[in-house]
Design an enzyme around this catalytic site. Structure first.
Site, PDB file in Angstrom:
ATOM      1  CG  MET A  25      -2.002  -1.076   1.157  1.00 40.72           C
ATOM      2  SD  MET A  25      -3.095  -1.077   2.614  1.00 40.72           S
ATOM      3  CE  MET A  25      -2.047  -1.948   3.801  1.00 40.72           C
ATOM      4  CB  CYS A 109      -2.420  -0.106  -9.463  1.00 40.10           C
ATOM      5  SG  CYS A 109      -2.587   1.609  -8.896  1.00 40.10           S
ATOM      6  CE  LYS A 151      -3.656  -7.260  -4.482  1.00 41.65           C
ATOM      7  NZ  LYS A 151      -3.559  -6.182  -3.484  1.00 41.65           N
ATOM      8  CG  ASN A 212      -6.592  -8.228  -1.902  1.00 45.30           C
ATOM      9  OD1 ASN A 212      -6.245  -7.363  -2.696  1.00 45.30           O
ATOM     10  ND2 ASN A 212      -6.771  -7.971  -0.629  1.00 45.30           N
ATOM     11  N   GLY A 236      -5.162  -6.010   2.921  1.00 48.71           N
ATOM     12  CA  GLY A 236      -4.770  -4.634   2.671  1.00 48.71           C
ATOM     13  C   GLY A 236      -5.341  -3.703   3.728  1.00 48.71           C
TER      14      GLY A 236
END
Length: 379
Positions: A25, A109, A151, A212, A236
């Site tokens: 993060m 992202c 990811k 996630n 996260g």
């Protein structure tokens, strides 16, 4: 509820237990925060996102961001890149200079400045370009025995889903595992994570799949694993202001679930330690204290602390000032149970995904967009 995961997460020659990953993060998962979390339990603790161009060009800010504590025995680095050759060069640098033990590639992202360049969660749509990046990264890491993972998100939006195909491409390229944030780029951090998508990906792949999204408590991780069959979880926003969540996760995966409910005094002690670690990491008291300010609201979420004191804590400029203000808190106040299971950090509305011109026209165009590479690490 029966726990589905009973063996460590295998990442190359490394075995990770519990199978828990701290998600990178921006501005959060620096060496100070990772130290706090690692003290609570085992897992993989990933540093902030590093751009491949900034690493290859040895930008001083980026080189400072990849600092690991001496006792980090599994150094995890997330790289972001759009150019396969630059990505491969960055991975070779990591391998040849021994900068990390694990590399994760960012294809998740949703930030506009990233997707408008074709990066992050926009990139898997261009499947040939995605495949080239992953293959070249895996090949560059192989001589050093460094496992590479990816990811990603479900896709750009519900009409442009890519996660199963991208997972299969990554698996064929030789990745050690695939992590799925079960939202689209369009969702950003809104709505609910689609855990069914994690189950679908798990059924499609042979390599480990990590889930996630919406893990606010250890019990959520157990429900996700039971629902999806995932081999582990990525956490996260749930740990913001709560590094002790990793102690809860360790206990849950060990089959002895317990939940840390620290008093306000115990939270204050962790806050003070966090600030000291930041000062140490940044080698500057004022900068360390300034960096700590954003964590105050997360640590105090739900506690009955007055607005004036909250504002003062969020404006500190020295450790002495922080210690003085923390001393004004009532240490006996119990943890507020009503804050359990509540979202933390970014909670925003869905939004149109910014993409390069003509990005959706061809899935097989592997041209690197002009100006795609970024020299600013951290997201």
């Amino acid at each position: 509820m029966t726990l589905a995961v009973t063996s460590p997460l295998a990442l190359g020659r490394h075995e990770v237990w519990p199978p828990v990953v701290l998600a990178p993060m921006a501005g959060i998962t620096n060496v100070a925060f990772r130290t706090l979390c690692r003290e609570q339990g085992g897992g993989v603790y990933v540093c902030e996102m590093i751009t491949t161009r900034a690493l290859v060009e040895r930008i001083p800010k980026t080189l400072k961001m990849i600092a690991f504590a001496p006792d980090e025995d599994f150094r995890s680095l997330q790289l972001y890149g759009v150019d396969p050759d630059v990505t491969a060069a960055a991975v070779r640098m990591v391998a040849e200079e021994g900068l990390a033990d694990h590399i994760d590639l960012n294809f998740g992202c949703p930030v506009p400045k990233v997707t408008r360049r074709g990066g992050g969660s926009a990139l898997p749509w261009r499947r040939r370009l995605f495949g080239r990046i992953v293959r070249q990264a895996v090949a560059a890491a192989a001589p050093a025995g460094i496992p590479v993972t990816v990811k990603m998100r479900k896709g750009i939006d519900d009409d442009h889903l890519t996660y199963v195909e991208a997972g299969l491409i990554a698996q064929e390229a030789g990745v050690a595992a695939v992590a799925l944030h079960a939202r689209t780029a369009q969702q950003r951090y809104s709505g609910n994570a689609d855990w069914d998508a994690i189950a679908t990906l798990k059924q499609a792949l042979d390599v480990p799949v990590l889930g996630n999204g919406d893990i606010w408590e250890a019990a959520d991780a157990m429900r996700m694993v039971a629902h999806t069959g995932a081999d582990g979880v990525v956490v996260g926003r749930g740990c913001l202001g709560r590094p002790w969540l990793f102690a809860d996760l360790s206990a849950a995966f060990a089959g002895t679930p317990s939940q840390a409910l620290p008093t306000l005094g115990e939270v204050a002690a962790i806050m003070a330690r966090h600030a000291r670690l930041l000062v140490q990491a940044l080698e500057d008291e004022r900068h360390g204290c300034a960096d700590f300010r954003k964590h105050v609201a997360w640590y105090l979420k739900g506690f009955p602390v007055g607005g004036d004191l909250r504002r003062s804590l969020a404006m500190i400029s020295s450790l002495a000032e922080l210690e003085d203000l923390l001393g004004k808190l009532d240490p006996e106040i119990p943890f507020p149970p009503e804050s359990l299971g509540q979202p933390r950090g970014r909670i925003n509305a869905p939004g149109k995904v910014s993409l390069p011109y003509g990005w959706l026209d061809s899935r097989d165009d592997d041209t690197v967009p002009d100006g795609a590479e970024m020299d600013d690490s951290g997201g």
